[in-house]
Design an enzyme around this catalytic site. Sequence first.
Site, mmCIF file in Angstrom:
data_model
loop_
_atom_site.group_PDB
_atom_site.id
_atom_site.type_symbol
_atom_site.label_atom_id
_atom_site.label_comp_id
_atom_site.label_asym_id
_atom_site.label_seq_id
_atom_site.Cartn_x
_atom_site.Cartn_y
_atom_site.Cartn_z
ATOM 1 C CG HIS A 150 45.243 -11.224 42.008
ATOM 2 N ND1 HIS A 150 45.867 -10.919 43.186
ATOM 3 C CD2 HIS A 150 43.974 -10.771 42.128
ATOM 4 C CE1 HIS A 150 45.003 -10.308 43.984
ATOM 5 N NE2 HIS A 150 43.846 -10.216 43.374
ATOM 6 C CD GLU A 192 50.850 -11.519 40.844
ATOM 7 O OE1 GLU A 192 49.694 -11.271 40.415
ATOM 8 O OE2 GLU A 192 51.397 -10.840 41.724
ATOM 9 N NE ARG A 197 43.272 -20.988 34.971
ATOM 10 C CZ ARG A 197 43.033 -22.115 35.632
ATOM 11 N NH1 ARG A 197 43.530 -22.278 36.837
ATOM 12 N NH2 ARG A 197 42.296 -23.069 35.106
ATOM 13 C CB CYS A 200 48.484 -9.871 46.894
ATOM 14 S SG CYS A 200 47.786 -11.372 46.193
ATOM 15 C CE LYS A 255 45.777 -19.307 43.874
ATOM 16 N NZ LYS A 255 44.727 -19.000 42.902
ATOM 17 N NE ARG A 268 49.210 -26.184 44.558
ATOM 18 C CZ ARG A 268 47.977 -26.654 44.577
ATOM 19 N NH1 ARG A 268 47.062 -26.084 45.315
ATOM 20 N NH2 ARG A 268 47.644 -27.691 43.853
ATOM 21 C CE LYS A 286 39.520 -25.107 39.205
ATOM 22 N NZ LYS A 286 39.226 -23.711 39.557
ATOM 23 C CE LYS A 332 43.206 -30.634 40.169
ATOM 24 N NZ LYS A 332 43.363 -29.168 40.152
HETATM 25 ZN ZN LIG Z 1 47.820 -11.284 43.871
#
Ligand SMILES: [Zn+2]
Length: 508
Positions: free
Chosen positions: A87, A89, A94, A142, A308, A311, A441, A476
Site C-alpha cells: 500500500h 502509505e 519504507r 484503509c 500502522k 503504531r 526488509k 531488532k
Molecule cells: Zn492501506
Amino acid sequence: MWSADEVAGLCYTHYSTKLPKQGKPDPNREWTLLAAVVKVESAPEREACLNVGNLQVTKEVVAMGTGTKCIGHTRMRKTGDILNDSHAEVIAKRSFQRYLVHQLWLAASHQQGSIFSPGTEIGKWKLKPHITFIFFCSHTPCGDASIIPMTKPEDQPCELVSRKDPTRHSADCSGNHDPVGPENKRKTEETASDYVTKRMKTVISDSTCEVTERIAAQYVPGNQQNIQDTNTSRSEFITDGQREILTCAKETGLIGAKVMDVYRTGAKCVLGERDDARRPGVEYHHVGLLRVKPGRGDRTCSMSCSDKLARWNVLGCQGALLMHFLQHPVYFSAVVVGKCPYSQEVMRRAVIERCQHISFLPDGFHVQEVKMLQSNLQFKHSRHAIQTGHANGKAKLVPCGAAISWSAVPEQPLDVTSNGFKQGTTKKGIGSHQTRSRICKVELFHVFQRLVASMSQENLPESLREKKLETYWEYKEAAANYQEAWKVLRSQALGAWVKNTKDYLQFT
Ligand SMILES: [Zn+2]
C-alpha cells in the site's frame, strides 16, 4: 507556514515530474494510491527575526510511494526479500526509512547537510531543530479511519465530512443548484423524516483491491430499512451496531445530521477478535478494531494502514533498527489527506485516540498529537478521478498492480515493484539479488549494517558496541527501548496486532 493544499500540490507535482511512467497506472483502466513524506524546515529564529512577518519555510518531498496491493500469507518468505505490504502509505514509509539511513550516514561521516546533529549519548543523533515531517496520502488510510459515517442520501465520494459545516454536502453535492426548487424542498422534507434511504447508495471508500470489490458485490446497496434518528429520543430501537456508529456520529459533531450508512473498508478484523456485524447500513462495521488488509483470496498478515499509522504515532516511523542511532523516535507532525471521503474525527479516533490512554512508555516515546488536515486537491490517478474521467462512468477500473518507491538518496532513488519483487521478475528469478526491492526488509537491513560497519566501535551507540549480533531479529531485539515501547503499546492498546513469527525475521 504551510497549508494542506500546498502539501498535496507539492506531492502531486513530485509524482508527475519525478516518478517514471513505468509503475504508474494506465489512466484508461487503472488507478492507484499515493503517499509521501514532506520535510518542512523553518529558518532558524535569528534569520526569521530579520524577516518579520515572512517566516521562511522550505518544503521538500523526501520520500514517496504508490501502490494498492498486499501479498497473502502463503507468499511470505523467510528471507526478507519480498515486500509483504505495498500500500502506498507503507511504501512511502519504507522509502522514508531509506532516506533516514542516508541522513544518518551523512551525519556520522561529518558531511554537510544532514537533518541530524549529535545527541547527548555516544552514537545517538537527534533531528535538528526546526525540521518536521508531514505524512501525505491521497486517500483516507484503509481500515478504521475509512469507516466514515455517511450523512446524506446521495453520496458523493468526493465530499468532505467535517464538523465545521455538516450541511455543506447537500448544498454542494446535491446536483440541484436551484435553492428554492421543488426538488430541494422535497429533499429537505425527506431529511427531516425517518425514512430516507430509498435513494441511498453504498460507496466503498476504501481503496484496496479485490476483496473490497467482492464485498461490494455481496452487499445489497440501498437497503430499505429504517435508520433511526440520531437524536436519542428513539434510541431504544437502536441496536448495538447502530449505537456505536451513532455514538461515533455524535462524537464527530454530526448530531442533527442523519447517518445513512457508513463507508466500508475492505480490511478484515483480526482473526480471533471481535468481528464486523456485516448487517446492512450503519451496522456493517464495528469501529476502533485492528484489521488486516485484504489479499487476493489468501488472507494477509499485514495490518491496515490506519493501524500502522496509529503504531507509528507512538513508536515513531523509523522502526526498531534505526532507533539504535536515535535519541528520540521520528514522528510525523501532521497527516494530510487528499480529496476523498474523509472525517477529521474518525481519523483522530483511528490514529490517535485508540492509543491515547496508554502510560509507562519508555523515555522519549509518547502518543504524538499529530495534526490532521484534508486538502481540497484530488490526486489525478485516484479511483475517483479516473472514474469521472470516463464519459460513461462505467468502465471496469482496476487497481494498478505496481508500486513505485522513491527516496531522496543519491543512488538509485527509484524502485518499481509488483507482487513484492522488482517489476518484471519471473518465477525463475525469485531469490536472486536483482529481483529484490531496495526497500524490502533484507535490503534495508543491509544498508543499516553498512552504516554500522562505517563507524568505529567507540563511536557506536551502547546498544551496538561490542555486541555479537547477526540476524535481523537480533538487531531488532537489541533496540531495547523500542521493544519496551512496543510491548507497552501492545499490552495497553494494540493487543491483537498480527506479528510476524520469529522464523520470518532470522535472515542475515
Ligand atoms: Zn492501506
